[in-house]
Design an enzyme around this catalytic site. Structure first.
Site, PDB file in Angstrom:
ATOM      1  CB  VAL A 157      -0.964  -0.135   1.154  1.00 25.26           C
ATOM      2  CG1 VAL A 157      -1.500   1.227   1.242  1.00 25.26           C
ATOM      3  CG2 VAL A 157      -2.133  -1.442   1.345  1.00 25.26           C
TER       4      VAL A 157
ATOM      5  CE  LYS B 237       2.593   3.930  14.598  1.00 21.32           C
ATOM      6  NZ  LYS B 237       0.838   3.736  14.634  1.00 21.32           N
TER       7      LYS B 237
END
Lengths: 430, 430
Positions: free
Chosen positions: A16, A207
Site C-alpha cells: 500500500v 511509537k
C-alpha cells in the site's frame, strides 16, 4: 543549478505504501527534482512475489532479490517499507555498508534496534530518516528533533494508533461494545484481519518508544514501554467516562520525571476531559500533544496511517536525504546524550477512575475509603448507586503513583464487601 | 565528537524575545552544545538604548552599535529579533557579507524582501532561517518546507494572529462589541498600544505571504495578499454566525488555483462552522490547517506569540544553522521554482453571508434574488425577519467569485428597497 546525474532510489516493499511512493516519484518527478536539486530515479523495486500487476511500476525494475538490489553499489537511497524486524534490519545495515542512506517507515524495528541502526548509519556516514514510522503524514519526528532542538520537552501525549481510535470513537458514538466496534473497523478496512498489534497496543508502544527517545534525547525501547490495549474497555467504561464529562482514548504518554533524572513511556486507555483538544480527535485520525518548557503546548493533528499519508512522509524524508547526499552532509542523527533511564510503570503518577461492585450495606464506603487512605491515595470524588442488594461504587482519585494504586486495588479485592473491581482506568489530560 | 571552538552568536534586539533567547542560551548551554556538537557562545547583544538592566545578559556584551557587531568578523550566526524593515534588512545583508548565517523572526521584512534576502544568503553560502516569523513556537515553516517536500500542498488555512483571535473569541463568548473586546485585550497585554498591525490584518498578511511562498514553491509578497482586518466586525455579525452554527475568525488563506497555474493569498474575517477544528482555537492561540495531496489534512496548533514560544522557535533554528555551519553545508533555502503568480481577490471563489436592511414590502425578496441571479451568484439560504416596517434579510450564497459577489453587492446598494448592506462576510472551512 540542477545536477544532472540522477540519484538512484531502491524501493524495498511495494504494498500500500510502497506503490504510492513509486507512483508519486513518477507523477511528481519534476517537482521532486526541483526541490532536491537533481532528478531522482527509481532504480529497483524489491517485492516478495513477482508476477503481480503493479500499475505504474515498470516491470523491468521489479526484483524478488532485495539483498542483491541493496548491494548493487549504485544505489544512493534505500526506501524500506517492508516492516517487521527481519529481513528489514539486515537490508538496512547492508544499505549503510554500501553507502546508501535509508528512509524507513518501520516503527517496530526502530523501537527495538534504533540505537544499533543509528550507530551503523553514523559509522557509514549516511542518513537514517523515519518520519513515516510515527503518526503517518503528521510531521512529528522532524518538529521534535529539529524545531524543538533549542527547547526542553517535558511531555508527549498522543493518539498514535488510528485503528484503536476508530474503535473507541465508534463505541463512544454508538454505545457499541468492543467486539461490535472491532467488527465494524475490520469491515471498513480500519483493522487488519489479525488486529493484535493495534488493539493490544504494540503498535502504539513502538511509537511511544521512538517519541520518548527523540523528545528526551535518550534511548527507550518498545520493551521499556508499559502497554495495555483496549480489549478490556467496556461499554460501561465509556458510559462512566461520559458521566464524568470525559471520553476514553488509547493514549501514548511519554514524560520526563519531575526531578529530570528519568523518563517514563506508557500506552493505555485513559479518560480525558471533553475540553481537551485530544478528545475531539475522531475516527482513525491521530494527534499528538507536545509540552515544552519555552514553546508551551503544541498539537499536531492529521491522518495517522494509510498509503498516501505514509508515502507523503516517506517522500519528505527522501527529499531531505537526497539533498544531504548532494551536499555530502548528513542530517541530525540520533541524539541520546542525556542517557535518561526509563522508569517502570509503578513510578508513574496520575489519577484513577476505579469502579467497584460492593455489597449495599452500612460501613462499606468507610471500609473502602480506609483502604485508599492507608495507601496514601487521596480520593477526589465518590459516586454510589444501589442496585438489587449490591451497589456500584465509582471512586476517582487525586494524583498517586501507579504502585500505590495497584496496592490499593489488591487490598480492595481482598475485602469481603467488595464483590468485584469492575474496572480501573487512568484519568489524563488535566 | 564535540568540537571545542564555540560558535559565536550575535543577538540583535533584546526585548521580550531577545532576552528570552539570551536566557535560554545561558541556562541550557550544555543541552544546546550537545545537540549542536559544539558549544555556542553569546558574543554580543545589540540594543537600542544602553544602560537598562538586562538580567542574565552580561553587561560587557551589550552594545548599541549593531552595525559594528555584525561586521566584527568572528560571528558565526546573527539572531535578528529587532523587527521592522530597517535597520534589520541592512544588518542581515551585512551579516551575510561577513559569512554569518541568520536566524530571524522578522515577518514584515521576509514578506516584503524575502526573495532578495534569500538570494543574498545563497550568494554568501550561508543560511537564512525564520521559523519564528510565523505562528510563534508552532513548527510550520520546517514542516511545510521539509516534511511536505515530497507532497503537493493545495491549501493553507489558519489563525495566525493571536491578538485578533483573542478579540474575536472574547466577542463570541461575552457578546461584547469590537471596541470593548479590544480594550480588554489591551489591558491584558494581548494587544499593543497601537494595535493597527494586528487588527487591520497587516501582521497576518505578512505571515500569509510567507506561508504561500513556501507552500506553493513560489514568491508572494505581503502587497499581493488581500487584507481585511477585524475592526468592522460587529456583535451582530457574531450573533449571525452563531445562528448559522458558525464562529467568526480572522483567517489567513493561501490556495492553489484549481488549474494549478496561480495562487491566491488573503486575510479576512470569515465564518467557519463550529465543527471545524479551527473553530475551537480559543484566546490568543494560533492554528494552521494544511491540505496536501498525499498527506491529507494536517493541523498545527500552539501559542502563536509571546517571548518564550518565539524564543523556542528561534533556538530551534539556531541549533540547525549551527549544525550546518559545522558541517560546512547549508539547509534547504528558498524554493520558488514554480513561479506561480499571485492572482487578485476577484478570482477567489468562496461562499458569502450577506446581511441586508430592506423595506418590508412585497416583491423585495424577488428583487434581491434577481440581482444575485443576474450575477451568477447562486443562493443557498435566505432568512427574513420583519422589524418596524423594515426587514432584515440574510442571504447565504453557494460558491462564487469575489468579483461576482462584489458586483452583486454594488447592484443591491443601488436598489430603492435595500436600505443598507449591513455586512458581508465570507464563509469558509466547509
Amino acid at each position: 543549478m540542477m545536477r544532472t546525474r540522477p540519484l538512484k532510489v531502491a524501493l524495498l516493499g511495494c504494498g500500500v505504501v510502497g506503490s504510492e511512493v513509486a507512483r508519486i516519484m513518477t507523477t511528481h518527478a519534476a517537482d521532486l527534482a526541483a526541490r532536491i536539486g537533481a532528478p531522482v530515479e527509481l532504480a529497483g523495486v524489491a517485492v516478495r512475489r513477482a508476477g503481480r500487476p503493479r500499475p505504474g511500476v515498470p516491470e523491468h525494475l521489479v526484483t524478488t532479490d532485495a539483498t542483491e538490489l541493496v548491494k548493487r553499489g549504485d544505489i544512493d537511497v534505500v526506501v524500506e517499507v517492508i516492516g517487521g524486524i527481519e529481513p528489514a534490519r539486515g537490508l538496512i545495515l547492508s544499505a549503510f555498508e554500501h553507502g546508501a542512506s535509508v528512509v524507513s517507515a518501520n516503527k517496530a524495528l526502530l523501537a527495538q534496534d534504533g540505537a544499533a541502526l543509528h550507530a551503523a548509519a553514523v559509522g557509514a556516514g549516511v542518513d537514517l530518516y523515519y518520519e513515516a514510522a510515527v503518526a503517518g503524514a503528521i510531521p512529528l519526528i522532524r518538529p521534535l528533533r529539529e524545531s524543538l532542538a533549542g527547547d526542553k520537552v517535558n511531555r508527549v501525549l498522543g493518539i498514535v494508533n488510528g485503528t484503536t481510535n476508530f474503535i473507541l470513537d465508534k463505541m463512544d458514538s454508538s454505545g457499541a461494545g468492543y467486539s461490535e466496534a472491532l467488527e465494524e473497523a475490520t469491515a471498513l478496512g480500519y483493522a487488519e484481519a489479525d488486529p493484535t498489534a493495534d488493539v493490544e497496543g504494540f503498535d502504539a508502544a513502538a511509537k511511544a518508544a521512538i517519541l520518548a527517545g527523540i523528545a528526551f534525547h535518550t534511548r527507550v525501547t518498545a520493551a521499556e514501554v508499559y502497554r495495555e490495549g483496549i480489549t478490556e474497555v467496556t461499554a460501561a467504561d465509556i458510559r462512566s467516562a461520559k458521566e464524568m464529562g470525559c471520553v476514553v482514548k488509547l493514549l501514548a504518554i511519554c514524560e520526563r520525571a519531575r526531578d529530570g533524572r528519568s523518563v517514563t513511556a506508557r500506552v493505555h486507555p485513559a479518560m480525558i476531559p471533553l475540553s481537551h483538544p485530544l478528545a475531539s480527535v475522531r475516527e482513525a485520525y491521530n494527534a499528538v500533544f507536545v509540552e515544552a518548557e519555552a514553546a508551551g503546548r503544541l498539537m499536531f493533528y492529521g491522518p495517522g496511517a494509510g498509503g498516501s499519508p505514509t508515502a507523503s512522509a516517506v517522500l519528505g524524508d527522501l527529499v531531505a536525504v537526497c539533498r544531504n547526499k548532494i551536499a555530502e552532509a548528513t542530517g541530525p542523527g540520533e541524539s541520546a546524550y542525556t542517557e535518561l533511564p526509563a522508569r517502570p510503570m509503578g513510578d508513574v503518577v496520575t489519577r484513577y477512575h476505579v469502579s467497584l461492585d460492593v455489597a449495599d450495606r452500612a460501613g462499606v464506603l468507610a471500609q473502602v475509603a480506609t483502604v485508599f487512605a492507608e495507601h496514601g491515595v487521596s480520593i477526589d470524588t465518590v459516586r454510589q448507586q444501589g442496585r438489587d442488594g449490591d451497589a456500584s461504587l465509582v471512586v476517582v482519585t487525586h494524583r498517586a503513583t501507579d504502585a500505590a494504586l495497584s496496592a490499593t486495588v489488591d487490598k480492595l479485592r481482598a475485602l469481603d464487601s467488595v464483590r468485584d473491581v469492575a474496572s480501573i482506568m487512568r484519568v489524563e489530560g488535566e
